[in-house]
Design a protein around this motif. Structure first.
Motif, PDB file in Angstrom:
ATOM      1  N   PHE A  49       0.839  -1.203   0.000  1.00  0.00           N
ATOM      2  CA  PHE A  49       0.000   0.000   0.000  1.00  0.00           C
ATOM      3  C   PHE A  49       0.881   1.264   0.000  1.00  0.00           C
ATOM      4  O   PHE A  49       0.690   2.178  -0.802  1.00  0.00           O
ATOM      5  N   THR A  50       1.874   1.279   0.905  1.00  0.00           N
ATOM      6  CA  THR A  50       2.797   2.424   0.969  1.00  0.00           C
ATOM      7  C   THR A  50       3.573   2.572  -0.335  1.00  0.00           C
ATOM      8  O   THR A  50       3.749   3.680  -0.846  1.00  0.00           O
ATOM      9  N   ALA A  51       4.044   1.427  -0.864  1.00  0.00           N
ATOM     10  CA  ALA A  51       4.793   1.469  -2.121  1.00  0.00           C
ATOM     11  C   ALA A  51       3.944   2.083  -3.222  1.00  0.00           C
ATOM     12  O   ALA A  51       4.442   2.862  -4.042  1.00  0.00           O
ATOM     13  N   GLY A  52       2.636   1.767  -3.240  1.00  0.00           N
ATOM     14  CA  GLY A  52       1.735   2.335  -4.236  1.00  0.00           C
ATOM     15  C   GLY A  52       1.719   3.852  -4.169  1.00  0.00           C
ATOM     16  O   GLY A  52       1.769   4.538  -5.201  1.00  0.00           O
ATOM     17  N   ALA A  53       1.688   4.389  -2.947  1.00  0.00           N
ATOM     18  CA  ALA A  53       1.686   5.837  -2.786  1.00  0.00           C
ATOM     19  C   ALA A  53       2.974   6.444  -3.339  1.00  0.00           C
ATOM     20  O   ALA A  53       2.943   7.416  -4.098  1.00  0.00           O
ATOM     21  N   PHE A  54       4.105   5.853  -3.006  1.00  0.00           N
ATOM     22  CA  PHE A  54       5.394   6.398  -3.455  1.00  0.00           C
ATOM     23  C   PHE A  54       5.527   6.308  -4.973  1.00  0.00           C
ATOM     24  O   PHE A  54       5.982   7.254  -5.618  1.00  0.00           O
ATOM     25  N   VAL A  55       5.157   5.155  -5.516  1.00  0.00           N
ATOM     26  CA  VAL A  55       5.268   4.997  -6.966  1.00  0.00           C
ATOM     27  C   VAL A  55       4.347   5.980  -7.676  1.00  0.00           C
ATOM     28  O   VAL A  55       4.737   6.622  -8.661  1.00  0.00           O
ATOM     29  N   GLY A  56       3.126   6.153  -7.149  1.00  0.00           N
ATOM     30  CA  GLY A  56       2.195   7.117  -7.731  1.00  0.00           C
ATOM     31  C   GLY A  56       2.805   8.506  -7.760  1.00  0.00           C
ATOM     32  O   GLY A  56       2.759   9.206  -8.781  1.00  0.00           O
ATOM     33  N   ILE A  57       3.407   8.913  -6.660  1.00  0.00           N
ATOM     34  CA  ILE A  57       4.004  10.251  -6.586  1.00  0.00           C
ATOM     35  C   ILE A  57       5.165  10.373  -7.561  1.00  0.00           C
ATOM     36  O   ILE A  57       5.299  11.376  -8.274  1.00  0.00           O
TER      37      ILE A  57
END
Lengths: 292, 337
Positions: free
Chosen positions: A40-48
């Motif tokens: 979930f956290t990785a998704g946020a970072f990759v999105g950014i």
């Protein structure tokens, strides 16, 4: 008051999105994938990062994040669960190895992005304000709610009405029997993880879009409520997770209004404890007398 | 009679070993003793009854808070304060364990794991809403070296002594419980609940009892940490630490007390060793890896070990001395089947 309830529904829809990914894997495969908050956290970072580098519009950003999530999900299954298949401590060992993998993912994120929170570029997404029947909502919140609804209903349709969904339900019922009648269990397993993690990463990117930024503790911040949602809804129950997500979102909004935000965690836990003592399998779970 | 004797011997050995260590090592030894008490409780709970608790750090914190508040309230000679503090630690951790145990008796594997996990995550919120001193936590009383020994040993060594003795007091009854009738009941419930019920064993009672028996040493472990660090903060008992305790139990081999000792040494020393190594790496890279590489290596190692080495260290030791099989085989069955 109405405003608080609306905020609760928006927060709750992110919780639900986080939770259905998690509960999907448990429902089909009986795996507790504790690496889910890290994904979930990785998704946020990759999105950014994708948004910063390419400035693609939001409508393309989320599919990109979902594809990344699907790949990550397949990797999680390959590394933490596949090698354990058939061992008699499969579920327990999988729990441990997925916790460890979650830690590794967070450490990798820190190695790549450092310890500072990352932000979406300014003006990336217009933060327009609407007023509907006296309730103020931002465009981000509307997108969040819309996307969450579409994804959840899409998943429910996929599981109940498609041939892949039928194969998934067959594996959930009895993996060996499913194999015998020609279901490719390996593919279904990988597909389940891919879907679960795609939902998780999209939820992470959505939360980051709402907050404007993401830190390494993004996953940890949603973990308590996320797990409370899953357990409250009954592990493995998609509709339960959705309902419980909204319930906890509302409970949180009301807690913040009437007490203060430090009570958030405690209220979530108290709610969880109370429901579990009254209904040991959550609100929507089924009680089996003897499990095999 | 054999178990108390062996415990006494090991305690004396441990205290003897503190003379060979410098103050920092003695402090680490006290930490190991604290973890050992908690991991021993956890390993018995998971290994013998199949109940997975991811929240043993909170039970330690409960013991630590109980110790800190009760011991600070006592005005009198230090042994009295220590004793009152320890009794409070046992009471508070035991009570929380009983509550969890009552819930656990009704819950199945993953639900219990989730509930205990939620408990850990809720701890900071509980610390700031209840009168527990929020993020700063509570101060624990300071136990100075008694005058008779002041010339002989340093403060850290004295704390290590206290830690070793308390850990021994915490773990010995647990070992006796495990090899006695209660241990048999636990195994019976783990193997087949229906069969156990038919032979007159109440599974709910056994499960709740096991949770209390596991919570008490964890609480004493928290008291040890409170003595060694003179404070109790919610940040010290976070999710990472709680999962490390599970790691120690798994690495050591579930159900094995000796394995718990090995696991505790590993979780205290491995992160420290890796941090030392990282400190040796220069500049930017080192900064990026700070406090991070440990998690990375630890995680990777743990995955590799779970895959390659089921049963943990205790099983490996058993295999090494296969000629002499232990009387009580280490249980290998685990949660939710």
């Amino acid at each position: 008051m109405l405003q608080q309830l609306a905020n609760g529904v928006f927060t709750g829809s992110i919780y639900a999105l986080f939770a259905i990914g998690f509960t999907l894997v448990f429902g089909i495969l009986r795996h507790l994938n504790l690496a889910h908050p890290a994904v979930f956290t990785a998704g946020a970072f990759v999105g950014i990062e994708v948004a910063t580098r390419t400035a693609i519009p939001v409508w393309i950003l989320f599919p990109v994040v979902a594809v990344f999530g699907a790949l990550a999900g397949v990797l999680v299954e390959r590394i933490a669960f596949r090698p354990l298949r058939g061992r008699d401590d499969e579920h327990f060992a999988g729990l441990i190895s997925s916790v460890a993998l979650g830690g590794v993912v967070i450490a990798l994120l820190q190695a790549r992005y450092g310890t500072e929170p990352q932000s979406f570029p300014r003006e990336y997404f217009p933060n327009q304000l609407f007023e509907i029947a006296g309730i103020r909502v931002t465009l981000t919140q509307l997108v969040t709610l819309g996307l969450a609804l579409v994804l959840m209903l899409g998943l429910a349709w996929l599981v109940s009405a498609t041939s892949l969904g039928r194969a998934m339900r067959a594996v959930a019922e009895n993996p060996t029997a499913a194999q015998v009648v020609g279901v490719n269990v390996g593919w279904v397993t990988a597909g389940t993880y891919a879907m679960s993690s795609a939902l998780g990463t999209v939820a992470g990117a959505l939360l980051a879009l709402n907050l404007g930024q993401a830190g390494r503790d993004l996953g940890a911040s949603i973990e308590l409520v996320g797990f409370a949602v899953i357990i409250l809804g009954g592990l493995g129950s998609l509709w339960g997770a959705m309902a419980a997500g909204v319930i906890l979102g509302l409970a949180e909004a009301l807690t913040i209004t009437y007490f203060d935000s430090t009570w958030k965690g405690l209220v979530a836990f108290a709610l969880l404890f109370a429901v579990l003592v009254l209904r040991p399998r959550g609100l929507f779970g089924h009680v089996k007398v003897r499990e095999v | 009679m054999k178990i108390p004797l062996r415990a006494l011997l090991l305690t004396v050995l441990g205290i003897g070993a503190t003379f060979g260590l410098d103050p920092f090592r003695n402090y680490q030894l006290a930490t190991v003793a604290a973890c050992f008490a908690a991991v021993a409780g956890l390993t018995v709970l998971v290994g013998l009854t199949g109940q997975l608790s991811l929240g043993h750090a909170v039970l330690m914190a409960a013991g630590g808070y109980g110790f800190a508040f009760a011991a600070s309230a006592v005005e009198g000679p230090w042994p009295l304060a220590l004793l009152v503090g320890l009794v409070a630690a046992v009471a508070v951790a035991g009570l929380l364990g009983l509550l969890l145990g009552m819930a656990a008796a009704r819950l199945r594997g993953p639900y219990l794991a989730g509930l205990t996990l939620a408990l850990v995550i809720a701890l900071p919120s509980a610390a700031s809403t209840l009168p527990l001193g929020a993020d700063q936590g509570a101060r624990a009383p300071f136990f100075a070296v008694p005058e008779a020994l002041a010339a002989l040993i340093a403060l850290e060594q004295w704390h290590a002594w206290l830690a070793i003795v308390i850990a021994a007091v915490a773990v010995t009854p647990l070992v006796m419980l495990r090899s006695g009738r209660a241990g048999l009941r636990m195994r019976a419930v783990l193997d087949d609940e229906t069969a156990a019920r038919l032979s007159g064993v109440d599974p709910g009672l056994v499960k709740a009892g096991a949770f209390v028996a596991s919570a008490v040493p964890a609480g004493l472990g928290g008291a040890i940490l409170a003595i060694a660090t003179q404070q109790v903060t919610p940040g010290g008992y976070g999710l990472a630490f709680s999962l490390l305790l599970v790691v120690a139990a798994v690495v050591g081999g579930l159900g094995s007390i000796g394995g718990a000792a090995i696991g505790s040494v590993l979780i205290v020393f491995l992160p420290w060793i890796v941090d030392e190594l990282v400190a040796a790496v220069p500049s930017d890279l080192g900064q990026r890896l700070d406090g991070n590489l440990a998690v990375l290596l630890f995680g990777a190692g743990l995955i590799a070990m779970t895959l390659a080495w089921p049963g943990g260290a205790a099983r490996l030791l058993d295999r090494l001395r296969a000629a002499r099989p232990s009387r009580l085989a280490t249980p290998t069955t685990t949660t939710e089947r």
